[in-house]
Design an enzyme around this catalytic site. Structure first.
Site, PDB file in Angstrom:
ATOM      1  N   ARG A  41       0.756  -1.264   0.043  1.00 10.76           N
ATOM      2  CA  ARG A  41       0.109   0.082   0.015  1.00 10.76           C
ATOM      3  C   ARG A  41       0.757   1.241   0.084  1.00 10.76           C
ATOM      4  NH1 ARG A  41      -4.593  -1.935   4.020  1.00 10.76           N
ATOM      5  NH2 ARG A  41      -6.350  -2.636   2.560  1.00 10.76           N
ATOM      6  N   LYS A 212     -14.824 -16.439   6.107  1.00 14.93           N
ATOM      7  CA  LYS A 212     -16.150 -16.560   6.271  1.00 14.93           C
ATOM      8  C   LYS A 212     -17.108 -16.217   5.405  1.00 14.93           C
ATOM      9  CE  LYS A 212     -15.712 -14.905  11.218  1.00 14.93           C
ATOM     10  NZ  LYS A 212     -15.852 -13.538  11.767  1.00 14.93           N
ATOM     11  N   GLY A 362      -7.240  -7.537   1.186  1.00 10.92           N
ATOM     12  CA  GLY A 362      -5.977  -7.384   1.831  1.00 10.92           C
ATOM     13  C   GLY A 362      -5.245  -8.647   2.016  1.00 10.92           C
ATOM     14  N   GLY A 386     -12.188  -3.956   1.836  1.00 17.46           N
ATOM     15  CA  GLY A 386     -13.616  -3.531   1.996  1.00 17.46           C
ATOM     16  C   GLY A 386     -14.277  -2.889   1.030  1.00 17.46           C
TER      17      GLY A 386
HETATM   18  P1  ADP Z   1      -9.175 -11.263   2.348  1.00 16.84           P
HETATM   19  O1  ADP Z   1      -8.551 -10.200   2.905  1.00 16.84           O
HETATM   20  O2  ADP Z   1      -8.468 -11.398   0.919  1.00 16.84           O
HETATM   21  O3  ADP Z   1     -10.589 -10.501   1.905  1.00 16.84           O
HETATM   22  P2  ADP Z   1     -10.247 -12.730   4.229  1.00 16.84           P
HETATM   23  O4  ADP Z   1     -10.013 -11.756   5.256  1.00 16.84           O
HETATM   24  O5  ADP Z   1     -11.744 -13.148   3.987  1.00 16.84           O
HETATM   25  O6  ADP Z   1      -9.501 -12.389   2.904  1.00 16.84           O
HETATM   26  O7  ADP Z   1      -9.741 -14.130   4.656  1.00 16.84           O
HETATM   27  C1  ADP Z   1      -8.389 -14.289   4.855  1.00 16.84           C
HETATM   28  C2  ADP Z   1      -7.922 -15.205   5.952  1.00 16.84           C
HETATM   29  O8  ADP Z   1      -8.608 -16.566   5.692  1.00 16.84           O
HETATM   30  C3  ADP Z   1      -6.612 -15.669   6.230  1.00 16.84           C
HETATM   31  O9  ADP Z   1      -5.931 -15.210   7.152  1.00 16.84           O
HETATM   32  C4  ADP Z   1      -6.709 -17.343   5.910  1.00 16.84           C
HETATM   33  O10 ADP Z   1      -5.849 -17.978   6.936  1.00 16.84           O
HETATM   34  C5  ADP Z   1      -8.168 -17.669   6.374  1.00 16.84           C
HETATM   35  N1  ADP Z   1      -8.396 -18.619   5.867  1.00 16.84           N
HETATM   36  C6  ADP Z   1      -8.440 -19.453   4.550  1.00 16.84           C
HETATM   37  N2  ADP Z   1      -8.637 -20.470   4.394  1.00 16.84           N
HETATM   38  C7  ADP Z   1      -9.195 -20.936   5.674  1.00 16.84           C
HETATM   39  C8  ADP Z   1      -9.546 -22.281   6.285  1.00 16.84           C
HETATM   40  N3  ADP Z   1      -9.702 -23.419   5.486  1.00 16.84           N
HETATM   41  N4  ADP Z   1      -9.820 -22.326   7.425  1.00 16.84           N
HETATM   42  C9  ADP Z   1      -9.704 -21.252   8.251  1.00 16.84           C
HETATM   43  N5  ADP Z   1      -9.106 -20.157   7.930  1.00 16.84           N
HETATM   44  C10 ADP Z   1      -8.855 -19.827   6.637  1.00 16.84           C
HETATM   45 MG    MG Z   2      -8.830 -10.081   5.204  1.00 17.59          MG
END
Ligand code: ADP
Ligand code: MG
Length: 405
Positions: A41, A212, A362, A386
């Protein structure tokens, strides 16, 4: 929307330009002092700052870091970011000990043409994020004061794409007080996102992962009707698998999202691709004993922590001929080595797409950098998690909308 180039054309030499940048980066202290561990960033903020400085502006940068509680907290100081910014800019960066207090005022006053000042974390001030319009406005007034105000040539440049979904003082209110211009980063980000929501080249494939379903519910809701394929990995795939009637052991499961997942599968099951195999382990550790199992045979007591090699192949095949790709959310717990291969494989497949490929989120952007993938192979890596999701959900971004007003 007035652009930065228009501002430059009007002339910025000698004027105090308040730039809202997104410098919200991860910081770690491994004993030798706090350090920026992923400067993506900061790098993305350089072009606008350099442009202004090269044209003789007196640049004042406002930014936030993490989520301090409206008061100074050394843990969230932008100090380490000031150092990294100076290194990358190749010029000295003045750093204020406060955001709008005596240190900031003195340094802003002393700025010369082509010099730059970074203010301390805007979120050290309760007014920044306040829900009370009055309080927020009051803090925005203090920021405005640093520029000398409109009469004295003060202007505002919105360049913090990662924060434009927030109605905060340094993002929104300030743009109602000073002549406001859109920075190149915000302009570019919005342009790319418009391509995803407008008339995307087909096939349009979206890859979602991360932790999630509940975080991504609104984006699934709004994208599913528009896409040709939705590939689901990450922690969220287990709620989908459970909704199909499979046992998921100790994997991440959001029971309250089962009905939503069932509905998505009922209405658009032909578009949704779930993993056929998953990497499981009892614990999330660097030396965990892992096993790859069929997605419908996750053993009790085991957690699904990555998608398996068969799934990576299937996802890659679905991506191969895509005209447009949006990827958000890692496919597994990529931060821990035994669970990084799914994310690596899918990232490589996204990078290989000849159509437009956009990475949002992120953690997804961090994964691309941490896994050592070639960032230039992607069409666009968004700096705003976000903000890009909210845009794709069809929400108005206050920090962008205010520039149109
Ligand atoms: P982004 O920031 O790219 O939108 P998220 O914040 O939604 O992504 O999710 C990122 C997190 O999801 C990471 O820290 C990763 O470890 C976790 N993650 C991915 N797959 C799993 C899984 N199978 N079980 C638990 N956590 C997971
Ligand atoms: Mg995230």
């Amino acid at each position: 929307m007035r652009t930065l180039d228009e501002l430059i054309k009007h002339g910025v030499k000698g004027r105090r330009v308040l730039v809202r940048s997104d410098l919200n980066v991860p910081i770690k202290d491994d004993g030798s002092g706090p350090r920026v561990t992923d400067d993506g960033r900061v790098r993305a903020s350089l072009p606008v700052l350099t442009k202004l400085l090269d044209h003789g502006a007196r640049v004042i940068v406002a930014a936030h870091l993490g989520r301090p509680k409206g008061e100074p907290d050394p843990k969230y100081s932008l100090g380490p970011v000031a150092d990294r910014l100076a290194q990358l800019l190749g010029r000295p960066v003045e750093f204020a000990m406060d955001t709008v207090g005596s240190s900031a005022r003195m340094l802003a006053q002393d700025l010369d043409d082509g010099e730059i000042l970074l203010l301390e974390n805007v979120r050290f001030n309760a007014g920044e994020t306040s829900k009370d319009d009055h309080e927020r406005h009051g803090f925005a007034r203090c920021l405005e004061f640093l520029t000398g105000g409109d009469d004295d040539g003060g202007v505002f440049v919105e360049d913090a794409f990662g924060a434009v979904h927030r109605k905060h003082a340094s993002v929104y209110d300030i743009a109602t007080l000073l002549p406001a211009y859109c920075g190149d980063l915000v302009r570019d980000e919005v342009r790319v996102l418009q391509q995803l929501t407008g008339d995307p080249k087909r096939p349009y494939v979206v890859v979602l992962g991360g932790s999630k379903v509940s975080d991504k519910l609104a984006v699934i809701e709004s994208l599913l009707p528009k896409v040709d394929k939705l590939l689901v990995g990450g922690g969220m795939c287990f709620t989908f698998l459970k909704a199909q009637g499979h046992e998921v052991g100790d994997s991440l499961l959001e029971v309250d999202q089962l009905d939503n997942c069932k509905r998505f599968l009922d209405e658009n099951g032909d578009k949704i691709v779930l993993p056929s195999d998953v990497v499981v382990a009892a614990e999330i550790t660097d030396d965990a004993a892992t096993e790859t199992v069929n997605a419908d045979a996750i053993p009790a007591g085991q957690k699904g922590l990555d998608i398996g090699p068969e799934s990576v192949k299937a996802f890659a095949a679905a991506l191969a001929d895509a005209g447009t790709v949006f990827w958000n959310g890692p496919m597994g717990v990529f931060e821990v080595a035994p669970f990084a291969e799914g994310t690596r494989g899918v990232a490589a497949a996204v990078a290989a797409v000849s159509g437009l490929s956009v990475v949002g989120g992120g953690d997804s952007a961090a994964a691309v950098r941490a896994l050592g993938l070639d960032v230039n192979a992607f069409g666009h890596i968004s700096t705003g998690g976000g903000a890009s999701l909210e845009y794709l959900e069809g929400k108005t971004l206050p920090g962008v909308a205010v520039l149109d007003a």
